[in-house]
Scaffold this motif. Structure first.
Motif, mmCIF file in Angstrom:
data_model
loop_
_atom_site.group_PDB
_atom_site.id
_atom_site.type_symbol
_atom_site.label_atom_id
_atom_site.label_comp_id
_atom_site.label_asym_id
_atom_site.label_seq_id
_atom_site.Cartn_x
_atom_site.Cartn_y
_atom_site.Cartn_z
ATOM 1 N N SER A 118 25.099 6.790 5.555
ATOM 2 C CA SER A 118 24.364 5.898 4.672
ATOM 3 C C SER A 118 23.909 6.659 3.432
ATOM 4 O O SER A 118 23.637 7.855 3.495
ATOM 5 C CB SER A 118 23.143 5.301 5.383
ATOM 6 O OG SER A 118 22.374 4.511 4.490
ATOM 7 N N ASN A 119 23.791 5.939 2.319
ATOM 8 C CA ASN A 119 23.276 6.501 1.082
ATOM 9 C C ASN A 119 21.862 5.989 0.798
ATOM 10 O O ASN A 119 21.281 6.261 -0.247
ATOM 11 C CB ASN A 119 24.213 6.104 -0.077
ATOM 12 C CG ASN A 119 23.900 6.807 -1.378
ATOM 13 O OD1 ASN A 119 23.571 7.989 -1.404
ATOM 14 N ND2 ASN A 119 23.994 6.076 -2.481
ATOM 15 N N SER A 127 25.757 11.342 4.118
ATOM 16 C CA SER A 127 26.543 10.477 3.235
ATOM 17 C C SER A 127 27.905 11.102 2.973
ATOM 18 O O SER A 127 27.991 12.283 2.644
ATOM 19 C CB SER A 127 25.833 10.285 1.895
ATOM 20 O OG SER A 127 24.546 9.764 2.067
ATOM 21 N N TYR A 131 30.493 15.966 -3.625
ATOM 22 C CA TYR A 131 29.275 16.525 -4.201
ATOM 23 C C TYR A 131 29.654 17.755 -5.025
ATOM 24 O O TYR A 131 30.644 18.429 -4.733
ATOM 25 C CB TYR A 131 28.305 17.004 -3.119
ATOM 26 C CG TYR A 131 27.819 15.982 -2.127
ATOM 27 C CD1 TYR A 131 26.528 15.461 -2.223
ATOM 28 C CD2 TYR A 131 28.625 15.568 -1.062
ATOM 29 C CE1 TYR A 131 26.052 14.541 -1.282
ATOM 30 C CE2 TYR A 131 28.165 14.648 -0.129
ATOM 31 C CZ TYR A 131 26.882 14.146 -0.243
ATOM 32 O OH TYR A 131 26.407 13.239 0.695
ATOM 33 N N GLY A 151 25.461 14.179 -5.687
ATOM 34 C CA GLY A 151 26.447 13.202 -5.239
ATOM 35 C C GLY A 151 27.178 12.583 -6.418
ATOM 36 O O GLY A 151 26.553 12.185 -7.403
ATOM 37 N N SER A 155 29.011 6.260 -2.713
ATOM 38 C CA SER A 155 28.586 6.471 -1.327
ATOM 39 C C SER A 155 27.528 7.560 -1.162
ATOM 40 O O SER A 155 26.952 7.702 -0.081
ATOM 41 C CB SER A 155 29.803 6.831 -0.461
ATOM 42 O OG SER A 155 30.425 8.012 -0.963
ATOM 43 N N ASN A 156 27.262 8.358 -2.238
ATOM 44 C CA ASN A 156 26.317 9.479 -2.080
ATOM 45 C C ASN A 156 25.486 9.782 -3.324
ATOM 46 O O ASN A 156 24.871 10.842 -3.417
ATOM 47 C CB ASN A 156 27.076 10.738 -1.645
ATOM 48 C CG ASN A 156 28.047 11.248 -2.693
ATOM 49 O OD1 ASN A 156 28.200 10.675 -3.770
ATOM 50 N ND2 ASN A 156 28.730 12.345 -2.388
ATOM 51 N N ASN A 158 22.688 8.944 -4.330
ATOM 52 C CA ASN A 158 21.247 9.130 -4.122
ATOM 53 C C ASN A 158 20.887 10.493 -3.544
ATOM 54 O O ASN A 158 19.713 10.745 -3.247
ATOM 55 C CB ASN A 158 20.695 8.045 -3.189
ATOM 56 C CG ASN A 158 20.477 6.717 -3.890
ATOM 57 O OD1 ASN A 158 20.124 6.678 -5.060
ATOM 58 N ND2 ASN A 158 20.698 5.630 -3.163
ATOM 59 N N ALA A 159 21.862 11.363 -3.375
ATOM 60 C CA ALA A 159 21.630 12.618 -2.648
ATOM 61 C C ALA A 159 20.460 13.429 -3.199
ATOM 62 O O ALA A 159 19.599 13.896 -2.429
ATOM 63 C CB ALA A 159 22.907 13.468 -2.652
#
Length: 216
Positions: A118-119, A127, A131, A151, A155-156, A158-159
């Protein structure tokens, strides 16, 4: 363990037996294409990922010597953090790595066979996606070193806001623990302290490294 039929698919070749299994770099002439499980007939072919990573790094002006592939589709008791050498066209190192616990208990191993992705904020999940490894920082975990992960995909993305970083954790083993799993955190890729010492040296010498999390 019950015997299973021999199955060939795009990424995996499975043939389970009663012998113990460990992920290692393939020792045959095709080691640039695959990671194999000793004492079994399972072969994970990442060649398409290597090719896409090489192209992505070239067009995005990222490091073209090394990249990191993490396959969270593998059981967490196996080594699934792979350092790939673009020049030699082979996996040079492999390490244990944790994934996020999701709705399960922090520090448990409930999702060792099937990690949730999940992101979203507060999902406590890892996620998938590409990256870029950025700044070296100070961590409260392990050897007190972490690396910021930016990210680059839907899909990522928000890392950074989720504080998803690469760090070490005493709970992660140096060696494979299959059929047991690796303790699960809140979404960061965490490695053992000894592994992080090696990875830290790699990342201090190589900037703008691609780290690609997949679930094959």
């Amino acid at each position: 363990m019950k015997r299973m039929p021999f199955i060939i698919c795009l990424v995996f070749v499975f043939s389970c037996n009663k012998e113990s299994k460990r992920i290692t770099v393939s020792e045959n002439k095709h080691k640039s294409e695959a990671v194999s499980l000793e004492n079994s007939h399972i072969v994970v072919n990442y060649n398409n990922y290597y090719k896409e990573a090489a192209y992505y790094c070239k067009v995005n002006n990222l490091n073209q010597d090394k990249f990191i592939l993490i396959d969270l589709g593998l059981h967490s008791g196996y080594k699934r953090f792979f350092v790939y050498d673009f020049k030699k066209k082979e996996v040079s190192k492999s390490y244990m790595v944790s994934h996020g616990c999701g709705d399960n208990r922090w520090g448990g191993t409930s999702s060792k066979n099937n990690a949730s992705m999940s992101n979203e904020f507060d999902s406590h999940c890892s996620s998938v996606g590409k990256y870029v490894v950025l700044d070296r920082g100070v961590s409260q975990w392990g050897i007190k070193v972490n690396y910021v992960l930016q990210g680059k995909e839907k899909s990522n993305f928000n890392a950074r806001k989720r504080a998803i970083v690469l760090h070490s954790w005493e709970a992660v083993s140096d060696d494979e623990v299959y059929p047991k799993g690796t303790p699960e955190g809140w979404g960061c890729p965490a490695v053992s302290n000894e592994s992080m010492r090696e990875i830290d040296e790699l990342l201090k010498a190589n900037k703008k490294v691609l780290l690609w999390v997949v679930k094959s």
